[in-house]
Write an enzyme that holds these catalytic residues in place. Structure first.
Site, PDB file in Angstrom:
ATOM      1  CE  LYS A 130      18.804 -76.537 119.277  1.00 27.76           C
ATOM      2  NZ  LYS A 130      19.255 -75.218 119.080  1.00 27.76           N
ATOM      3  CG  ASP A 170      18.388 -75.336 115.564  1.00 25.02           C
ATOM      4  OD1 ASP A 170      19.243 -74.546 116.265  1.00 25.02           O
ATOM      5  OD2 ASP A 170      18.725 -76.447 114.911  1.00 25.02           O
TER       6      ASP A 170
HETATM    7  P1  NDP Z   1      18.342 -72.684 108.655  1.00 26.49           P
HETATM    8  O1  NDP Z   1      17.208 -74.112 108.627  1.00 26.49           O
HETATM    9  O2  NDP Z   1      17.663 -71.409 108.430  1.00 26.49           O
HETATM   10  O3  NDP Z   1      19.557 -72.622 107.610  1.00 26.49           O
HETATM   11  C1  NDP Z   1      20.359 -73.930 107.534  1.00 26.49           C
HETATM   12  C2  NDP Z   1      21.216 -73.766 106.300  1.00 26.49           C
HETATM   13  O4  NDP Z   1      22.297 -74.851 106.590  1.00 26.49           O
HETATM   14  C3  NDP Z   1      20.462 -74.148 105.161  1.00 26.49           C
HETATM   15  O5  NDP Z   1      21.366 -73.064 104.208  1.00 26.49           O
HETATM   16  C4  NDP Z   1      20.979 -75.490 104.872  1.00 26.49           C
HETATM   17  O6  NDP Z   1      20.590 -75.643 103.535  1.00 26.49           O
HETATM   18  C5  NDP Z   1      22.103 -75.686 105.443  1.00 26.49           C
HETATM   19  N1  NDP Z   1      22.138 -77.060 105.860  1.00 26.49           N
HETATM   20  C6  NDP Z   1      21.506 -77.657 106.863  1.00 26.49           C
HETATM   21  N2  NDP Z   1      21.854 -79.012 106.862  1.00 26.49           N
HETATM   22  C7  NDP Z   1      22.993 -79.097 106.082  1.00 26.49           C
HETATM   23  C8  NDP Z   1      23.903 -80.093 105.829  1.00 26.49           C
HETATM   24  N3  NDP Z   1      23.659 -81.278 106.509  1.00 26.49           N
HETATM   25  N4  NDP Z   1      24.812 -79.825 104.879  1.00 26.49           N
HETATM   26  C9  NDP Z   1      25.096 -78.728 104.093  1.00 26.49           C
HETATM   27  N5  NDP Z   1      24.215 -77.581 104.579  1.00 26.49           N
HETATM   28  C10 NDP Z   1      23.059 -77.720 105.485  1.00 26.49           C
HETATM   29  O7  NDP Z   1      18.859 -72.832 109.941  1.00 26.49           O
HETATM   30  P2  NDP Z   1      19.572 -71.772 111.099  1.00 26.49           P
HETATM   31  O8  NDP Z   1      20.192 -70.596 110.016  1.00 26.49           O
HETATM   32  O9  NDP Z   1      18.804 -71.068 111.858  1.00 26.49           O
HETATM   33  O10 NDP Z   1      20.874 -72.593 111.633  1.00 26.49           O
HETATM   34  C11 NDP Z   1      22.031 -72.826 111.062  1.00 26.49           C
HETATM   35  C12 NDP Z   1      22.933 -73.226 112.254  1.00 26.49           C
HETATM   36  O11 NDP Z   1      23.108 -72.315 113.197  1.00 26.49           O
HETATM   37  C13 NDP Z   1      22.513 -74.472 113.175  1.00 26.49           C
HETATM   38  O12 NDP Z   1      23.640 -75.171 113.452  1.00 26.49           O
HETATM   39  C14 NDP Z   1      21.775 -74.097 114.276  1.00 26.49           C
HETATM   40  O13 NDP Z   1      21.760 -74.841 115.388  1.00 26.49           O
HETATM   41  C15 NDP Z   1      22.671 -72.737 114.643  1.00 26.49           C
HETATM   42  N6  NDP Z   1      22.107 -71.713 115.211  1.00 26.49           N
HETATM   43  C16 NDP Z   1      20.862 -71.206 114.965  1.00 26.49           C
HETATM   44  C17 NDP Z   1      20.351 -69.982 115.802  1.00 26.49           C
HETATM   45  C18 NDP Z   1      19.135 -69.426 115.197  1.00 26.49           C
HETATM   46  O14 NDP Z   1      19.021 -68.283 115.929  1.00 26.49           O
HETATM   47  N7  NDP Z   1      18.585 -69.671 114.225  1.00 26.49           N
HETATM   48  C19 NDP Z   1      21.075 -69.784 117.027  1.00 26.49           C
HETATM   49  C20 NDP Z   1      22.270 -70.269 117.296  1.00 26.49           C
HETATM   50  C21 NDP Z   1      22.972 -71.217 116.613  1.00 26.49           C
HETATM   51  P3  NDP Z   1      19.252 -76.271 102.965  1.00 26.49           P
HETATM   52  O15 NDP Z   1      18.415 -75.216 102.382  1.00 26.49           O
HETATM   53  O16 NDP Z   1      19.833 -77.063 101.612  1.00 26.49           O
HETATM   54  O17 NDP Z   1      18.661 -77.074 103.937  1.00 26.49           O
END
Ligand code: NDP
Length: 451
Positions: A130, A170
């Site tokens: 990571k 991510d």
């Molecule tokens: P994105 O950046 O596309 O989206 C993240 C989302 O979570 C946004 O809506 C963001 O809001 C919100 N967010 C981020 N930080 C916070 C916080 N501190 N409090 C509240 N909301 C928050 O990321 P992903 O969708 O790719 O990833 C989301 C999760 O899934 C993570 O934990 C990641 O590690 C996990 N994951 C992702 C994978 C992938 O293929 N993308 C694979 C496996 C796991 P805002 O727009 O306001 O920042």
């Protein structure tokens, strides 16, 4: 003869904290794993004697570097970049890059550690890693993001390669950032290989990669429900986040007949009791990936409520899908979900539930699918992207979706095998995923001898 004393949770925790001071997220992820794996290790002395758990909790290596770039005003900016190459026992290092102001070594070590078992569960030959940077793409211009990505890759390129380490996206790293980084890697190395996944379709990307984590999470939940003689159909679902994982979880849950009533971002959540249908989801995808706006705009457009600064766990639901970030469900939120009649939960995000919250679900015998099982679909299709790059072919959407479904159902089977309780009824998915993921990596490490 030397006899190795059994591991206890307390002694192990003490050593872990001493070796890794000031890394609470890493301690949390490891201890959640250790709780279920230590009894298994004590019952299988070959792992105990070889100190497998101590070895597995130490990354192969950690690379930390300076990232310097120039903003649009001509000012010099300095960020910190990381790559934690955790374990390559069953394949090259593989795992995402996160760009977020909160990124630090503790968070990346927790993510890299979890990735080890997630990748193992997929059955594909992928080790774990990571990385990322404490850089926040929000509010930056296209050119600033490009310059940052190029500078970041200039150093990272020295440590990765298609048979060494294959990063992906991510939080904060979507297809735009992957494209900038891939372009720079290609330029520096003068080679066209599949060294990053999550690429665009025009240059080696795979169909359904962007959908895979969210789809996989919905498929996993369908398996959990089917195992109990039920399904997602007709269930009220609460989803957090509105990024990559959340968007496609909502799409698949809806197509399986569930009604999703919430989505969120870091400013709050929207509650739409009628459900987020296809047209409304298309609005969110445009809002978040093209216009890069705030979720509140959805509430204004579709005339529903926006809860500023809050998380959606107080909304009554059958199924919950935390898809935003780590530690977004604490003990109080878990109790509220259970009180409101929750039937099951699947983690789309990595470690969105605290240890205390997980215990609430397990005590209430509510099926709880941890991220390393439920969100493994993303890395699984990344693995399939690597295969397609290696054989210089692209598979069809149907072929890939079929493979994704099979992989998720294989993960579910492993969880049942290792996690079913003695009553033959309740499946402890945390135990199942941890032990299921552990065995393959541990056996490979044993086979290599003392290295
Ligand atoms: P994105 O950046 O596309 O989206 C993240 C989302 O979570 C946004 O809506 C963001 O809001 C919100 N967010 C981020 N930080 C916070 C916080 N501190 N409090 C509240 N909301 C928050 O990321 P992903 O969708 O790719 O990833 C989301 C999760 O899934 C993570 O934990 C990641 O590690 C996990 N994951 C992702 C994978 C992938 O293929 N993308 C694979 C496996 C796991 P805002 O727009 O306001 O920042």
């Amino acid at each position: 003869m030397n006899s190795t004393p059994e591991l206890t949770l307390e002694n192990f925790r003490e050593g872990l904290v001493k070796r890794n001071p000031g890394e609470p997220e890493f301690h949390q992820a490891v201890m959640e794993f250790a709780e279920f794996v230590i009894p298994y290790i004590n019952a299988n002395p070959k792992y105990l004697k070889a100190k497998i758990l101590e070895r597995m909790t130490e990354p192969d290596r950690t690379i930390i570097f300076r990232v310097v770039w120039e903003d649009d005003a001509g000012d010099i900016r300095v960020n910190r970049g990381y790559r934690v190459q955790f374990n390559n026992s069953i394949g090259p290092y593989k795992g995402g890059l996160r760009f977020h102001h909160s990124v630090n070594l503790s968070i990346l070590k927790f993510l890299g550690f979890e990735q080890t078992f997630k990748n193992s569960l997929t059955t594909l030959p992928m080790g774990s890693g990571k990385g990322g940077a404490d850089f926040n793409p929000k509010g930056k211009s296209e050119r600033e993001v490009m310059r940052f990505c190029q500078s970041f890759m200039t150093e990272l390129s020295k440590h990765i390669g298609q048979d060494i380490d294959i990063p992906a996206g991510d939080i904060g790293v979507g297809s735009r950032e992957i494209s900038y980084m891939f372009g720079q890697y290609k330029r520096l190395k003068n080679e066209f290989t599949g060294t990053l996944t999550g690429k665009s379709l025009e240059f080696g990307g795979s169909l359904i990669r962007k959908e895979a984590t969210g789809y996989g999470c919905a498929y996993f939940m369908e398996q959990v429900m089917n195992h109990r003689g039920d399904s997602i159909k007709g269930k009220v679902c609460v989803v957090s986040g509105s990024g990559n994982v959340a968007q496609f979880a909502v799409e698949k849950i809806t197509s399986l007949g569930g009604r999703v009533v919430t989505m969120s971002d870091s400013s709050g959540f929207i509650h739409d009791p009628e459900g987020i249908n296809e047209e409304k989801l298309a609005y969110i995808i445009d809002l978040k990936t093209v216009r890069r706006g705030r979720i509140k705009e959805y509430a204004d457009k579709y005339n529903c409520k926006f809860f500023e600064g809050e998380k959606p766990w107080s909304i009554k639901c059958d199924l919950a899908f935390p898809c935003a970030t780590q530690n977004e469900i604490d003990e109080a939120a878990a109790r509220e979900l259970v009180k409101n009649g929750l039937k099951a939960l699947a983690e789309g995000a990595n470690m969105p539930c605290t240890g205390e919250a997980i215990n609430v679900f397990l005590d209430a015998k509510i099926p709880f699918a941890p991220g390393k099982a439920a969100n493994a679909g993303g890395v699984a299709v990344s693995g399939l992207e690597m295969t397609q790059n290696s054989i210089r072919l692209s598979w069809s959407r149907e072929e890939l979706e079929g493979r994704l479904k099979d992989i998720m159902s294989g993960i579910h089977k492993q969880c049942v095998t290792y996690g079913i309780e003695e009553d033959g009824n309740y499946v402890n998915y945390v135990k199942g995923a941890n032990i299921g993921g552990f065995v393959k990596v541990a056996d490979a490490m044993l086979a290599y001898g003392v290295i």
